[in-house]
Design a protein around this motif. Structure first.
Motif, PDB file in Angstrom:
ATOM      1  N   UNK A   1      36.394  43.695  53.407  1.00  0.00           N
ATOM      2  CA  UNK A   1      35.043  43.162  53.198  1.00  0.00           C
ATOM      3  C   UNK A   1      34.967  42.311  51.930  1.00  0.00           C
ATOM      4  N   UNK A   2      35.641  42.745  50.866  1.00  0.00           N
ATOM      5  CA  UNK A   2      35.616  42.000  49.599  1.00  0.00           C
ATOM      6  C   UNK A   2      36.270  40.630  49.759  1.00  0.00           C
ATOM      7  N   UNK A   3      37.376  40.568  50.476  1.00  0.00           N
ATOM      8  CA  UNK A   3      38.047  39.286  50.710  1.00  0.00           C
ATOM      9  C   UNK A   3      37.159  38.377  51.552  1.00  0.00           C
ATOM     10  N   UNK A   4      36.536  38.926  52.585  1.00  0.00           N
ATOM     11  CA  UNK A   4      35.630  38.114  53.412  1.00  0.00           C
ATOM     12  C   UNK A   4      34.469  37.571  52.584  1.00  0.00           C
ATOM     13  N   UNK A   5      33.886  38.407  51.726  1.00  0.00           N
ATOM     14  CA  UNK A   5      32.781  37.947  50.875  1.00  0.00           C
ATOM     15  C   UNK A   5      33.240  36.824  49.943  1.00  0.00           C
ATOM     16  N   UNK A   6      34.450  36.955  49.403  1.00  0.00           N
ATOM     17  CA  UNK A   6      34.986  35.926  48.505  1.00  0.00           C
ATOM     18  C   UNK A   6      35.186  34.606  49.245  1.00  0.00           C
ATOM     19  N   UNK A   7      35.688  34.672  50.459  1.00  0.00           N
ATOM     20  CA  UNK A   7      35.888  33.443  51.243  1.00  0.00           C
ATOM     21  C   UNK A   7      34.548  32.804  51.593  1.00  0.00           C
ATOM     22  N   UNK A   8      33.584  33.631  51.981  1.00  0.00           N
ATOM     23  CA  UNK A   8      32.248  33.110  52.314  1.00  0.00           C
ATOM     24  C   UNK A   8      31.628  32.439  51.096  1.00  0.00           C
ATOM     25  N   UNK A   9      31.872  32.997  49.913  1.00  0.00           N
ATOM     26  CA  UNK A   9      31.322  32.455  48.669  1.00  0.00           C
ATOM     27  C   UNK A   9      32.059  31.197  48.207  1.00  0.00           C
ATOM     28  N   UNK A  10      33.129  30.840  48.904  1.00  0.00           N
ATOM     29  CA  UNK A  10      33.860  29.627  48.555  1.00  0.00           C
ATOM     30  C   UNK A  10      34.779  29.769  47.362  1.00  0.00           C
ATOM     31  N   UNK A  11      35.241  30.991  47.105  1.00  0.00           N
ATOM     32  CA  UNK A  11      36.137  31.226  45.974  1.00  0.00           C
ATOM     33  C   UNK A  11      37.448  30.469  46.173  1.00  0.00           C
ATOM     34  N   UNK A  12      38.035  30.027  45.077  1.00  0.00           N
ATOM     35  CA  UNK A  12      39.310  29.304  45.117  1.00  0.00           C
ATOM     36  C   UNK A  12      40.451  30.276  45.405  1.00  0.00           C
ATOM     37  N   UNK A  13      41.613  29.715  45.739  1.00  0.00           N
ATOM     38  CA  UNK A  13      42.786  30.549  45.991  1.00  0.00           C
ATOM     39  C   UNK A  13      43.127  31.382  44.749  1.00  0.00           C
TER      40      UNK A  13
ATOM     41  N   UNK B   1      41.067  32.443  42.448  1.00  0.00           N
ATOM     42  CA  UNK B   1      40.063  33.498  42.307  1.00  0.00           C
ATOM     43  C   UNK B   1      40.318  34.626  43.303  1.00  0.00           C
ATOM     44  N   UNK B   2      40.753  34.264  44.505  1.00  0.00           N
ATOM     45  CA  UNK B   2      41.053  35.284  45.516  1.00  0.00           C
ATOM     46  C   UNK B   2      42.303  36.066  45.113  1.00  0.00           C
ATOM     47  N   UNK B   3      43.305  35.388  44.550  1.00  0.00           N
ATOM     48  CA  UNK B   3      44.502  36.104  44.063  1.00  0.00           C
ATOM     49  C   UNK B   3      44.118  37.121  42.989  1.00  0.00           C
ATOM     50  N   UNK B   4      43.220  36.730  42.094  1.00  0.00           N
ATOM     51  CA  UNK B   4      42.767  37.656  41.046  1.00  0.00           C
ATOM     52  C   UNK B   4      42.034  38.838  41.666  1.00  0.00           C
ATOM     53  N   UNK B   5      41.221  38.579  42.688  1.00  0.00           N
ATOM     54  CA  UNK B   5      40.511  39.649  43.386  1.00  0.00           C
ATOM     55  C   UNK B   5      41.495  40.596  44.063  1.00  0.00           C
ATOM     56  N   UNK B   6      42.501  40.047  44.724  1.00  0.00           N
ATOM     57  CA  UNK B   6      43.518  40.868  45.389  1.00  0.00           C
ATOM     58  C   UNK B   6      44.210  41.768  44.377  1.00  0.00           C
ATOM     59  N   UNK B   7      44.580  41.208  43.232  1.00  0.00           N
ATOM     60  CA  UNK B   7      45.239  42.008  42.188  1.00  0.00           C
ATOM     61  C   UNK B   7      44.328  43.140  41.725  1.00  0.00           C
ATOM     62  N   UNK B   8      43.050  42.849  41.568  1.00  0.00           N
ATOM     63  CA  UNK B   8      42.085  43.869  41.136  1.00  0.00           C
ATOM     64  C   UNK B   8      41.933  44.965  42.199  1.00  0.00           C
ATOM     65  N   UNK B   9      41.817  44.556  43.456  1.00  0.00           N
ATOM     66  CA  UNK B   9      41.660  45.533  44.542  1.00  0.00           C
ATOM     67  C   UNK B   9      42.871  46.463  44.615  1.00  0.00           C
ATOM     68  N   UNK B  10      44.069  45.882  44.525  1.00  0.00           N
ATOM     69  CA  UNK B  10      45.280  46.703  44.609  1.00  0.00           C
ATOM     70  C   UNK B  10      45.422  47.602  43.382  1.00  0.00           C
ATOM     71  N   UNK B  11      45.041  47.118  42.220  1.00  0.00           N
ATOM     72  CA  UNK B  11      45.101  47.942  40.996  1.00  0.00           C
ATOM     73  C   UNK B  11      44.137  49.108  41.087  1.00  0.00           C
ATOM     74  N   UNK B  12      42.975  48.886  41.691  1.00  0.00           N
ATOM     75  CA  UNK B  12      41.986  49.956  41.831  1.00  0.00           C
ATOM     76  C   UNK B  12      42.461  51.070  42.757  1.00  0.00           C
ATOM     77  N   UNK B  13      43.379  50.788  43.642  1.00  0.00           N
ATOM     78  CA  UNK B  13      43.920  51.829  44.524  1.00  0.00           C
ATOM     79  C   UNK B  13      44.665  52.871  43.709  1.00  0.00           C
ATOM     80  N   UNK B  14      45.351  52.445  42.684  1.00  0.00           N
ATOM     81  CA  UNK B  14      46.146  53.345  41.851  1.00  0.00           C
ATOM     82  C   UNK B  14      45.224  54.239  41.022  1.00  0.00           C
ATOM     83  N   UNK B  15      44.119  53.657  40.565  1.00  0.00           N
ATOM     84  CA  UNK B  15      43.180  54.422  39.737  1.00  0.00           C
ATOM     85  C   UNK B  15      42.454  55.493  40.521  1.00  0.00           C
TER      86      UNK B  15
END
Length: 83
Positions: free
Chosen positions: A54-66, A68-82
């Protein structure tokens, strides 16, 4: 008492439908850092947290750059560990 939230996991078929992208495109996006890696949920089974998709879809809908999406992906994956 600590309240736990339920994490809904979605398999590749559902990810394809939710993102309106082909399976090979999703895996190509993973290799380019534009989509989170799946989580192993069994010996031969992987899935994604619904919230990540859902977060990736929202980022794409918002027109985020590649980038910005890479940064979001890194954040999402880091949050899994926490957790």
């Amino acid at each position: 008492m600590v309240q736990q939230s339920v994490v809904t996991m979605v398999k590749i078929g559902d990810v394809v439908k939710r993102c309106a992208r082909g399976q090979s495109t999703i895996y190509a996006d993973i290799s380019r850092g534009l989509f989170p890696k799946p989580v192993k949920v069994g010996v031969k089974s992987s899935a994604w947290p619904e919230s990540d998709v859902d977060a990736i879809n929202r980022a794409r809908i918002a027109g985020k750059s590649a980038d910005e999406i890479r940064a979001l992906v890194a954040k999402l994956e880091a949050n899994r560990v926490k957790g």
